[in-house]
Design a protein around this motif. Structure first.
Motif, PDB file in Angstrom:
ATOM      1  N   THR A 286      -7.115  -5.688  -8.439  1.00 35.98           N
ATOM      2  CA  THR A 286      -7.726  -4.501  -9.035  1.00 35.98           C
ATOM      3  C   THR A 286      -9.213  -4.678  -9.304  1.00 35.98           C
ATOM      4  OG1 THR A 286      -7.064  -5.267 -11.238  1.00 35.98           O
ATOM      5  CG2 THR A 286      -5.555  -3.773 -10.101  1.00 35.98           C
TER       6      THR A 286
ATOM      7  N   THR B 198       1.197 -11.504  -7.052  1.00 33.96           N
ATOM      8  CA  THR B 198       0.508 -10.709  -6.029  1.00 33.96           C
ATOM      9  C   THR B 198       1.058 -11.082  -4.652  1.00 33.96           C
ATOM     10  OG1 THR B 198      -1.287 -12.292  -5.579  1.00 33.96           O
ATOM     11  CG2 THR B 198      -1.604 -10.766  -7.439  1.00 33.96           C
TER      12      THR B 198
ATOM     13  N   TYR C 203       4.404   1.328  -0.732  1.00 39.93           N
ATOM     14  CA  TYR C 203       5.522   1.367  -1.669  1.00 39.93           C
ATOM     15  C   TYR C 203       5.237   0.664  -3.011  1.00 39.93           C
ATOM     16  CZ  TYR C 203       8.003   2.706   2.561  1.00 39.93           C
ATOM     17  OH  TYR C 203       8.403   3.342   3.712  1.00 39.93           O
ATOM     18  N   GLY C 204       4.072   0.056  -3.135  1.00 37.67           N
ATOM     19  CA  GLY C 204       3.770  -0.688  -4.352  1.00 37.67           C
ATOM     20  C   GLY C 204       2.590  -0.099  -5.101  1.00 37.67           C
ATOM     21  N   SER C 205       1.738  -0.972  -5.596  1.00 37.07           N
ATOM     22  CA  SER C 205       0.571  -0.548  -6.370  1.00 37.07           C
ATOM     23  C   SER C 205      -0.571  -1.520  -6.113  1.00 37.07           C
ATOM     24  CB  SER C 205       0.892  -0.532  -7.872  1.00 37.07           C
ATOM     25  OG  SER C 205       1.101  -1.858  -8.349  1.00 37.07           O
ATOM     26  N   ASP C 206      -1.752  -1.172  -6.617  1.00 38.77           N
ATOM     27  CA  ASP C 206      -2.920  -2.022  -6.423  1.00 38.77           C
ATOM     28  C   ASP C 206      -2.773  -3.381  -7.116  1.00 38.77           C
ATOM     29  OD1 ASP C 206      -4.146  -0.137  -4.873  1.00 38.77           O
ATOM     30  OD2 ASP C 206      -5.496   0.594  -6.441  1.00 38.77           O
ATOM     31  N   ASP C 207      -1.850  -3.474  -8.082  1.00 39.68           N
ATOM     32  CA  ASP C 207      -1.654  -4.760  -8.747  1.00 39.68           C
ATOM     33  C   ASP C 207      -1.331  -5.860  -7.743  1.00 39.68           C
ATOM     34  OD1 ASP C 207      -2.149  -3.685 -11.205  1.00 39.68           O
ATOM     35  OD2 ASP C 207      -0.042  -3.571 -11.830  1.00 39.68           O
ATOM     36  N   TRP C 208      -0.664  -5.505  -6.664  1.00 38.64           N
ATOM     37  CA  TRP C 208      -0.260  -6.501  -5.663  1.00 38.64           C
ATOM     38  C   TRP C 208      -1.426  -7.022  -4.863  1.00 38.64           C
ATOM     39  CZ3 TRP C 208       4.364  -8.745  -5.538  1.00 38.64           C
ATOM     40  CH2 TRP C 208       5.456  -8.085  -6.125  1.00 38.64           C
TER      41      TRP C 208
ATOM     42  N   SER D  53       0.827  -1.208   0.000  1.00 40.50           N
ATOM     43  CA  SER D  53       0.000   0.000   0.000  1.00 40.50           C
ATOM     44  C   SER D  53       0.858   1.253   0.000  1.00 40.50           C
ATOM     45  CB  SER D  53      -0.933   0.009   1.218  1.00 40.50           C
ATOM     46  OG  SER D  53      -1.879  -1.037   1.145  1.00 40.50           O
TER      47      SER D  53
END
Length: 207
Positions: free
Chosen positions: A88, A156, A80-85, A78
């Motif tokens: 979506t 993920t 340092y990354g993106s919602d892809d992890w 949340s």
């Protein structure tokens, strides 16, 4: 981030490794602090302020302290990354959450518990833990049929949460020979450019 994240860990803990792997994949600077758990470092008052249950892993991210490996994974992606992890779509989010629950449930009571017996000498039912591991692996083997990762074609946090104890299951006497899809999944994770492994332990006779 003004300084590396401190990761309080046992280097042979899969719970700790999943956090270290996540930080490496996100290219987040971190430093490890190995706790002398045999002498009670995880129960010291100063550590209990970071991890109230006296468990590893825990992190200190420039004053933000957190414990619980899956909670830390969610925090890291949340921040340092993106919602892809974390998914979506509603279905992706639900499937990822299911695998996080499996990591905290069936993985913990199966391959992780079996490895606790052989690596750490825990007084658990080894035969029962191995049986649970094989039951889980049959489900995972089917789930990975025709898929690259646990939730489709994209890595993920489900994969990160599941990797460590599955990869090191043979150290608990649980062979992966009957699970080619799982072996291929592990190999794909290990081939990632920023992959970092966990310290290995001897492999006993597998069953």
């Amino acid at each position: 981030m003004t300084s590396p994240i401190k990761l309080y860990r046992n280097p042979k803990s899969g719970h700790c490794h999943r956090v270290e792997l996540m930080m490496s994949l996100l290219d987040v600077p971190y430093e490890t602090v190995d706790l002398d758990m045999a002498n009670g470092a995880h129960k010291a008052p100063e550590y209990l302020q970071i991890s109230p249950l006296g468990q590893v892993p825990a992190i200190d991210d420039d004053g933000t302290t957190l414990s619980d490996s899956n909670g830390i994974l969610a925090y890291l992606v949340s921040r340092y990354g993106s919602d892809d992890w974390i998914g979506t779509t509603p279905v992706e989010k639900a499937e990822i959450q299911r695998w996080l629950s499996i990591a905290a449930g069936e993985i913990a009571s199966g391959p992780a518990a079996a490895r606790l017996v052989t690596v750490f000498g825990a007084g658990l039912d080894h035969a029962a833990a191995k049986a649970k591991a094989h039951g889980l692996f049959k489900v995972m083997e089917a789930a990975l049929d025709g898929k690259t990762f646990l939730v489709g074609e994209r890595l993920t946090i489900a994969d990160v949460a599941g990797y460590s104890y599955v990869a090191h299951a043979p150290e608990g006497g649980v062979s992966l020979d009957a699970y080619p899809n799982i072996q291929s999944w592990l190999a794909r994770i290990e081939a990632l450019p920023k992959f970092v492994g966990m310290a290995k332990s001897p492999i006993p006779d597998a069953a």
